[in-house]
Write a protein that holds these residues in place. Structure first.
Motif, PDB file in Angstrom:
ATOM      1  N   ARG A  15      77.061  85.263 -69.129  1.00 27.48           N
ATOM      2  CA  ARG A  15      77.889  84.344 -67.993  1.00 27.48           C
ATOM      3  C   ARG A  15      76.782  84.575 -66.843  1.00 27.48           C
ATOM      4  O   ARG A  15      76.171  85.622 -66.419  1.00 27.48           O
ATOM      5  CB  ARG A  15      79.041  84.925 -67.667  1.00 27.48           C
ATOM      6  N   ARG A  16      76.470  83.304 -66.247  1.00 28.46           N
ATOM      7  CA  ARG A  16      75.902  83.070 -65.053  1.00 28.46           C
ATOM      8  C   ARG A  16      74.532  83.501 -65.032  1.00 28.46           C
ATOM      9  O   ARG A  16      73.676  83.184 -64.162  1.00 28.46           O
ATOM     10  CB  ARG A  16      76.530  83.955 -63.717  1.00 28.46           C
ATOM     11  N   PHE A  17      73.727  84.167 -65.777  1.00 24.19           N
ATOM     12  CA  PHE A  17      72.409  84.534 -66.061  1.00 24.19           C
ATOM     13  C   PHE A  17      71.985  84.988 -67.268  1.00 24.19           C
ATOM     14  O   PHE A  17      72.958  85.381 -68.106  1.00 24.19           O
ATOM     15  CB  PHE A  17      72.242  85.711 -64.746  1.00 24.19           C
ATOM     16  N   THR A  18      70.647  84.844 -67.592  1.00 22.15           N
ATOM     17  CA  THR A  18      70.420  85.437 -68.964  1.00 22.15           C
ATOM     18  C   THR A  18      69.324  86.568 -68.736  1.00 22.15           C
ATOM     19  O   THR A  18      68.408  86.588 -67.872  1.00 22.15           O
ATOM     20  CB  THR A  18      69.448  84.086 -69.667  1.00 22.15           C
ATOM     21  N   THR A  19      69.350  87.412 -69.806  1.00 27.76           N
ATOM     22  CA  THR A  19      68.659  88.429 -69.742  1.00 27.76           C
ATOM     23  C   THR A  19      68.526  88.908 -71.482  1.00 27.76           C
ATOM     24  O   THR A  19      69.460  88.436 -71.941  1.00 27.76           O
ATOM     25  CB  THR A  19      68.949  89.739 -68.975  1.00 27.76           C
ATOM     26  N   TYR A 143      77.876  85.413 -78.026  1.00 29.11           N
ATOM     27  CA  TYR A 143      76.917  86.341 -77.464  1.00 29.11           C
ATOM     28  C   TYR A 143      75.870  85.573 -76.981  1.00 29.11           C
ATOM     29  O   TYR A 143      75.253  84.681 -77.737  1.00 29.11           O
ATOM     30  CB  TYR A 143      76.433  87.389 -78.560  1.00 29.11           C
ATOM     31  N   GLY A 144      75.153  85.718 -75.931  1.00 33.64           N
ATOM     32  CA  GLY A 144      73.958  85.298 -75.522  1.00 33.64           C
ATOM     33  C   GLY A 144      74.181  83.989 -74.854  1.00 33.64           C
ATOM     34  O   GLY A 144      75.300  83.128 -75.124  1.00 33.64           O
ATOM     35  N   SER A 145      73.204  83.355 -73.947  1.00 37.84           N
ATOM     36  CA  SER A 145      73.344  82.147 -73.182  1.00 37.84           C
ATOM     37  C   SER A 145      72.945  80.910 -74.369  1.00 37.84           C
ATOM     38  O   SER A 145      73.229  79.602 -73.944  1.00 37.84           O
ATOM     39  CB  SER A 145      72.604  82.128 -72.090  1.00 37.84           C
ATOM     40  N   SER A 146      72.334  81.257 -75.585  1.00 40.53           N
ATOM     41  CA  SER A 146      71.910  80.158 -76.430  1.00 40.53           C
ATOM     42  C   SER A 146      72.572  80.464 -77.778  1.00 40.53           C
ATOM     43  O   SER A 146      72.497  81.459 -78.206  1.00 40.53           O
ATOM     44  CB  SER A 146      70.437  80.311 -76.569  1.00 40.53           C
ATOM     45  N   VAL A 220      78.732  79.915 -69.452  1.00 40.38           N
ATOM     46  CA  VAL A 220      77.662  78.649 -69.664  1.00 40.38           C
ATOM     47  C   VAL A 220      76.999  79.024 -70.978  1.00 40.38           C
ATOM     48  O   VAL A 220      76.336  80.170 -71.220  1.00 40.38           O
ATOM     49  CB  VAL A 220      76.761  78.162 -68.745  1.00 40.38           C
ATOM     50  N   VAL A 221      77.080  78.167 -72.005  1.00 40.84           N
ATOM     51  CA  VAL A 221      76.110  78.544 -73.277  1.00 40.84           C
ATOM     52  C   VAL A 221      75.580  76.921 -73.563  1.00 40.84           C
ATOM     53  O   VAL A 221      76.177  76.032 -73.242  1.00 40.84           O
ATOM     54  CB  VAL A 221      77.209  78.645 -74.548  1.00 40.84           C
ATOM     55  N   HIS A 222      74.240  77.148 -74.285  1.00 43.86           N
ATOM     56  CA  HIS A 222      73.475  75.929 -74.816  1.00 43.86           C
ATOM     57  C   HIS A 222      73.360  76.099 -76.092  1.00 43.86           C
ATOM     58  O   HIS A 222      72.660  77.259 -76.594  1.00 43.86           O
ATOM     59  CB  HIS A 222      72.129  76.260 -73.825  1.00 43.86           C
TER      60      HIS A 222
END
Length: 337
Positions: A15-19, A143-146, A220-222
């Motif tokens: 959430r809110r940032f990716t790493t 899991y993960g933003s993508s 947010v997920v892409h």
């Protein structure tokens, strides 16, 4: 085998940032059967395999064979040799004699700026969590933003005092919500339109007590473009067709393919499947800890690191033990900063 419409069991969005946590090299070769014994001999050519051959066409190297840094790729009769570099997660198609060295198989240039067990400076996120966040229904999957699954399972952490949750999904062509009681997970509703490839969506979980909302956790997920998803599907199929030992395929080849597109989702799910299958391989647990840490799940990371530590000690795997201890030190540092 993955398909564009196949459901995926478990995924997580940051959430809110990716790493993400990445480590340049993975170790530990599992052996089983004559095929495994053959590759044990090949592994002895170097301390740690750096890649794999994925096609025929080389004069000496067969499909599925490990590659060591310094080895020569020699395409025969104008053929192209397909190889995967574990370190930079790149697939290369070589048409001429090439030395497989650190110049073409090295960690990517941006590796140094990632938050990882090898580099703690960029780790700017608060792993302890704010008081508000501790009382929120934090989403734990996807899991993960993508992601690559257009009907992801959605899971979240329970909130004290909540007797129901409301799940809201919004984005291009999708807008729905549903109430959930006595559960912290739900499959993507069959009656709702699936997420569209190449688009971004917000998943929000709201905790409720009676008719009153308590707190919420948006993420947010892409969803990757369809071409990228199809590429991953094709590469995964080829890996499976090689007939590699499951643990080996999970922590080397599959992880490299998924993380080449930063798909923590699929990497974590694949490693979790090996844990559920009863793997006693410390690399499986250590890498799963790395990926959990990259997904901002410190509790899960600590649990799997602890198991990896025990397995590495019992098998006298000092190289893997050093990696596990680096992960635990980073986790402790992140929690105390």
């Amino acid at each position: 085998m993955l398909t564009l419409s196949s459901p995926i069991k478990k995924v997580f969005a940051v959430r809110r940032f990716t790493t993400f946590v990445s480590i340049s090299t993975l170790i530990l070769l599992l052996t089983s059967s004559a095929w495994g014994q053959q590759r044990t001999l090949q592994k002895n050519l170097c301390d740690e395999p750096s890649g794999r051959v994925y096609s025929t066409g080389d004069r000496l190297l067969k499909s599925g064979r490990y590659l060591c840094l310094g080895e020569r790729i020699s395409p025969q009769n104008g053929n192209t040799v397909k190889v995967l570099c574990f370190m930079n997660r790149k697939i290369m198609y070589l048409k001429q004699n090439t030395i497989f060295d650190a110049q073409i198989c090295a960690s990517p240039p941006n590796e140094a700026v990632q938050c990882s067990v090898l580099n703690v400076a960029p780790c700017t996120h608060d792993y302890k969590g704010s008081d508000d966040e501790k009382n929120a229904p934090i989403v734990t999957s996807p899991y993960g933003s993508s992601i690559i699954n257009n009907r992801p399972q959605i899971s979240w952490r329970s909130v004290a005092g909540a007797d129901s949750y409301t799940v809201v999904v919004k984005g291009n062509g999708v807008n729905w919500e549903t109430d959930v009681k006595n559960a912290m997970t739900m499959p993507y509703p069959k009656q709702q339109k699936e997420l569209q490839y190449g688009n971004t969506y917000t998943i929000t979980v709201i905790s409720n007590h009676g008719d009153q909302p308590l707190n919420s956790s948006p993420l947010v997920v892409h969803l990757l473009p369809v071409d990228d998803v199809q590429w991953i599907i094709d590469e995964v199929k080829q890996i499976k067709d090689l007939g590699l030992p499951p643990d080996e395929a999970a922590f080397r080849d599959l992880d490299a393919i998924y993380m080449s597109k930063l798909i923590l989702d699929e990497s974590i799910k694949t490693l979790e499947a090996r844990v559920m299958a009863g793997s006693q391989n410390p690399t499986i647990y250590r890498l799963l800890g790395d990926r959990y840490l990259g997904a901002l799940l410190p509790e899960e990371a600590e649990q799997t690191y602890t198991i990896a530590d025990q397995l590495a000690k019992s098998s006298a795997n000092t190289s893997e033990l050093n990696k596990v201890q680096s992960g635990l030190k980073l986790l402790k540092w992140l929690k105390n900063r």
